[in-house]
Design a protein around this motif. Structure first.
Motif, PDB file in Angstrom:
ATOM      1  N   GLU A  41       0.859  -1.197   0.000  1.00  0.00           N
ATOM      2  CA  GLU A  41       0.000   0.000   0.000  1.00  0.00           C
ATOM      3  C   GLU A  41       0.884   1.232   0.000  1.00  0.00           C
ATOM      4  OE1 GLU A  41      -3.163   2.497   0.032  1.00  0.00           O
ATOM      5  OE2 GLU A  41      -3.286   0.377  -0.287  1.00  0.00           O
ATOM      6  N   PRO A  42       1.060   1.927  -1.086  1.00  0.00           N
ATOM      7  CA  PRO A  42       0.487   1.721  -2.407  1.00  0.00           C
ATOM      8  C   PRO A  42       1.282   0.697  -3.225  1.00  0.00           C
ATOM      9  CG  PRO A  42       1.821   3.691  -2.461  1.00  0.00           C
ATOM     10  CD  PRO A  42       1.856   3.180  -1.045  1.00  0.00           C
ATOM     11  N   LEU A  43       0.669   0.230  -4.277  1.00  0.00           N
ATOM     12  CA  LEU A  43       1.302  -0.683  -5.229  1.00  0.00           C
ATOM     13  C   LEU A  43       1.838   0.169  -6.369  1.00  0.00           C
ATOM     14  CD1 LEU A  43       1.797  -3.578  -6.313  1.00  0.00           C
ATOM     15  CD2 LEU A  43      -0.429  -3.390  -7.441  1.00  0.00           C
ATOM     16  N   GLY A  44       3.166   0.106  -6.605  1.00  0.00           N
ATOM     17  CA  GLY A  44       3.690   0.936  -7.676  1.00  0.00           C
ATOM     18  C   GLY A  44       5.197   0.913  -7.796  1.00  0.00           C
ATOM     19  N   ALA A 118      -1.273  13.216   3.941  1.00  0.00           N
ATOM     20  CA  ALA A 118      -1.029  12.456   5.166  1.00  0.00           C
ATOM     21  C   ALA A 118       0.446  12.555   5.547  1.00  0.00           C
ATOM     22  CB  ALA A 118      -1.421  10.991   4.983  1.00  0.00           C
ATOM     23  N   ALA A 119       0.715  12.382   6.837  1.00  0.00           N
ATOM     24  CA  ALA A 119       2.081  12.248   7.346  1.00  0.00           C
ATOM     25  C   ALA A 119       2.301  10.778   7.649  1.00  0.00           C
ATOM     26  CB  ALA A 119       2.257  13.080   8.611  1.00  0.00           C
ATOM     27  N   ARG A 120       3.509  10.285   7.375  1.00  0.00           N
ATOM     28  CA  ARG A 120       3.811   8.864   7.606  1.00  0.00           C
ATOM     29  C   ARG A 120       5.170   8.720   8.269  1.00  0.00           C
ATOM     30  NH1 ARG A 120       6.661   6.328   3.429  1.00  0.00           N
ATOM     31  NH2 ARG A 120       5.515   4.419   3.790  1.00  0.00           N
ATOM     32  N   PHE A 121       5.328   7.624   9.026  1.00  0.00           N
ATOM     33  CA  PHE A 121       6.557   7.391   9.783  1.00  0.00           C
ATOM     34  C   PHE A 121       7.026   5.951   9.550  1.00  0.00           C
ATOM     35  CE2 PHE A 121       3.960  10.592  11.795  1.00  0.00           C
ATOM     36  CZ  PHE A 121       4.840  11.659  11.822  1.00  0.00           C
ATOM     37  N   PRO A 122       7.792   5.730   8.460  1.00  0.00           N
ATOM     38  CA  PRO A 122       8.192   4.370   8.099  1.00  0.00           C
ATOM     39  C   PRO A 122       9.188   3.743   9.070  1.00  0.00           C
ATOM     40  CG  PRO A 122       9.036   5.971   6.514  1.00  0.00           C
ATOM     41  CD  PRO A 122       8.223   6.717   7.503  1.00  0.00           C
ATOM     42  N   ILE A 123       8.984   2.462   9.320  1.00  0.00           N
ATOM     43  CA  ILE A 123       9.888   1.624  10.120  1.00  0.00           C
ATOM     44  C   ILE A 123      10.066   0.347   9.311  1.00  0.00           C
ATOM     45  CG2 ILE A 123      10.197   0.382  12.285  1.00  0.00           C
ATOM     46  CD1 ILE A 123       8.000   2.287  13.428  1.00  0.00           C
ATOM     47  N   GLY A 124      11.316  -0.071   9.116  1.00  0.00           N
ATOM     48  CA  GLY A 124      11.501  -1.264   8.316  1.00  0.00           C
ATOM     49  C   GLY A 124      12.901  -1.829   8.401  1.00  0.00           C
ATOM     50  N   ALA A 125      13.152  -2.791   7.547  1.00  0.00           N
ATOM     51  CA  ALA A 125      14.470  -3.415   7.439  1.00  0.00           C
ATOM     52  C   ALA A 125      14.746  -3.693   5.976  1.00  0.00           C
ATOM     53  CB  ALA A 125      14.539  -4.707   8.238  1.00  0.00           C
ATOM     54  N   ALA A 126      15.998  -3.463   5.586  1.00  0.00           N
ATOM     55  CA  ALA A 126      16.424  -3.707   4.212  1.00  0.00           C
ATOM     56  C   ALA A 126      17.457  -4.821   4.205  1.00  0.00           C
ATOM     57  CB  ALA A 126      17.016  -2.440   3.612  1.00  0.00           C
ATOM     58  N   CYS A 127      17.308  -5.742   3.284  1.00  0.00           N
ATOM     59  CA  CYS A 127      18.265  -6.832   3.108  1.00  0.00           C
ATOM     60  C   CYS A 127      19.021  -6.581   1.808  1.00  0.00           C
ATOM     61  CB  CYS A 127      17.532  -8.169   3.055  1.00  0.00           C
ATOM     62  SG  CYS A 127      18.632  -9.562   2.790  1.00  0.00           S
ATOM     63  N   PHE A 140       6.687  -0.988   7.400  1.00  0.00           N
ATOM     64  CA  PHE A 140       5.378  -0.606   7.920  1.00  0.00           C
ATOM     65  C   PHE A 140       5.465   0.858   8.296  1.00  0.00           C
ATOM     66  CE2 PHE A 140       2.578   0.132  11.603  1.00  0.00           C
ATOM     67  CZ  PHE A 140       1.359  -0.042  10.968  1.00  0.00           C
ATOM     68  N   ALA A 141       4.477   1.642   7.873  1.00  0.00           N
ATOM     69  CA  ALA A 141       4.505   3.073   8.152  1.00  0.00           C
ATOM     70  C   ALA A 141       3.162   3.538   8.706  1.00  0.00           C
ATOM     71  CB  ALA A 141       4.858   3.851   6.891  1.00  0.00           C
ATOM     72  N   PRO A 142       3.062   3.644  10.035  1.00  0.00           N
ATOM     73  CA  PRO A 142       1.847   4.240  10.584  1.00  0.00           C
ATOM     74  C   PRO A 142       1.789   5.711  10.181  1.00  0.00           C
ATOM     75  CG  PRO A 142       3.457   3.876  12.316  1.00  0.00           C
ATOM     76  CD  PRO A 142       4.021   3.282  11.068  1.00  0.00           C
ATOM     77  N   GLY A 143       0.605   6.212   9.988  1.00  0.00           N
ATOM     78  CA  GLY A 143       0.470   7.599   9.563  1.00  0.00           C
ATOM     79  C   GLY A 143      -0.861   8.199   9.964  1.00  0.00           C
ATOM     80  N   VAL A 144      -0.972   9.492   9.718  1.00  0.00           N
ATOM     81  CA  VAL A 144      -2.199  10.223   9.995  1.00  0.00           C
ATOM     82  C   VAL A 144      -2.603  10.951   8.718  1.00  0.00           C
ATOM     83  CG1 VAL A 144      -3.272  12.053  11.344  1.00  0.00           C
ATOM     84  CG2 VAL A 144      -1.565  10.574  12.400  1.00  0.00           C
ATOM     85  N   PRO A 154      -2.313   3.599   7.757  1.00  0.00           N
ATOM     86  CA  PRO A 154      -1.108   2.774   7.639  1.00  0.00           C
ATOM     87  C   PRO A 154      -0.749   2.499   6.177  1.00  0.00           C
ATOM     88  CG  PRO A 154      -2.976   1.394   8.154  1.00  0.00           C
ATOM     89  CD  PRO A 154      -3.477   2.816   8.147  1.00  0.00           C
ATOM     90  N   THR A 155       0.539   2.489   5.886  1.00  0.00           N
ATOM     91  CA  THR A 155       1.051   2.119   4.572  1.00  0.00           C
ATOM     92  C   THR A 155       2.231   1.178   4.770  1.00  0.00           C
ATOM     93  OG1 THR A 155       2.496   4.044   4.493  1.00  0.00           O
ATOM     94  CG2 THR A 155       0.338   4.277   3.460  1.00  0.00           C
TER      95      THR A 155
END
Length: 165
Positions: A41-44, A118-127, A140-144, A154-155
């Motif tokens: 979310e989103p797909l692109g 919207a504002a978003r706050f991404p948290i993740g891991a890259a391999c 995962f990015a929770p947002g408002v 959420p995105t």
């Protein structure tokens, strides 16, 4: 006197800091620009550019299923490289976090034609594979969302990127 001090201080910082920071980018070959896709979310389409070893700009452009609309998502990311990462023999895993925006146009549904913000706050891991040209990330990015209505937004998804330059 203070004005001259500030000018000299800024000139010193601008000339010294780039030499102290090694801009490794995604991998060992100093690859900095990765292009690929975001499955989620989103797909692109997705692009990630490393300014420095730990700082990157990320951009996703695609279709948002939640809004049923065209979405543009720019983010600034801080990778925890050499702080909280794992280096295996064939790959490395680097967690990251950041902040960004989500904007676009709603194309269907009750809010057809309205703008999205919207504002978003991404948290993740890259391999990263050891050759430094391919990356798989999970985010995962929770947002408002502020427009067209205020709500939790959420995105995230799985990112696949190939590093060219």
């Amino acid at each position: 006197m203070r004005k001259h001090f500030r000018i000299w201080l800024v000139a010193l910082l601008v000339s010294v800091i780039p030499g102290l920071v090694q801009a490794e980018g995604a991998g060992s070959d100093n690859k900095k620009l990765g292009l690929g896709i975001n499955l989620g979310e989103p797909l692109g389409a997705n692009a990630r550019f490393f300014f420095l070893d730990r700082f990157a700009a990320d951009l996703t452009v695609g279709y948002g299923f939640g809004e049923q609309g065209f979405i543009i998502q720019p983010s600034l990311l801080f990778h925890l490289r050499r702080i909280l990462d794992y280096n295996g023999s064939n790959f490395s895993i680097v967690p990251y976090f950041g902040a960004g925006l989500k904007t676009g146009v709603d194309l269907a549904g009750a809010n057809d034609g309205s703008g999205i913000a919207a504002a978003r706050f991404p948290i993740g891991a890259a391999c990263f594979l050891k050759d430094g040209v391919f990356e798989v990330s999970l985010e995962f990015a929770p947002g408002v969302e502020f427009s067209p209505q205020t709500k939790f937004d959420p995105t995230g998804g799985i990112g696949l990127r190939y590093y060219f330059f």
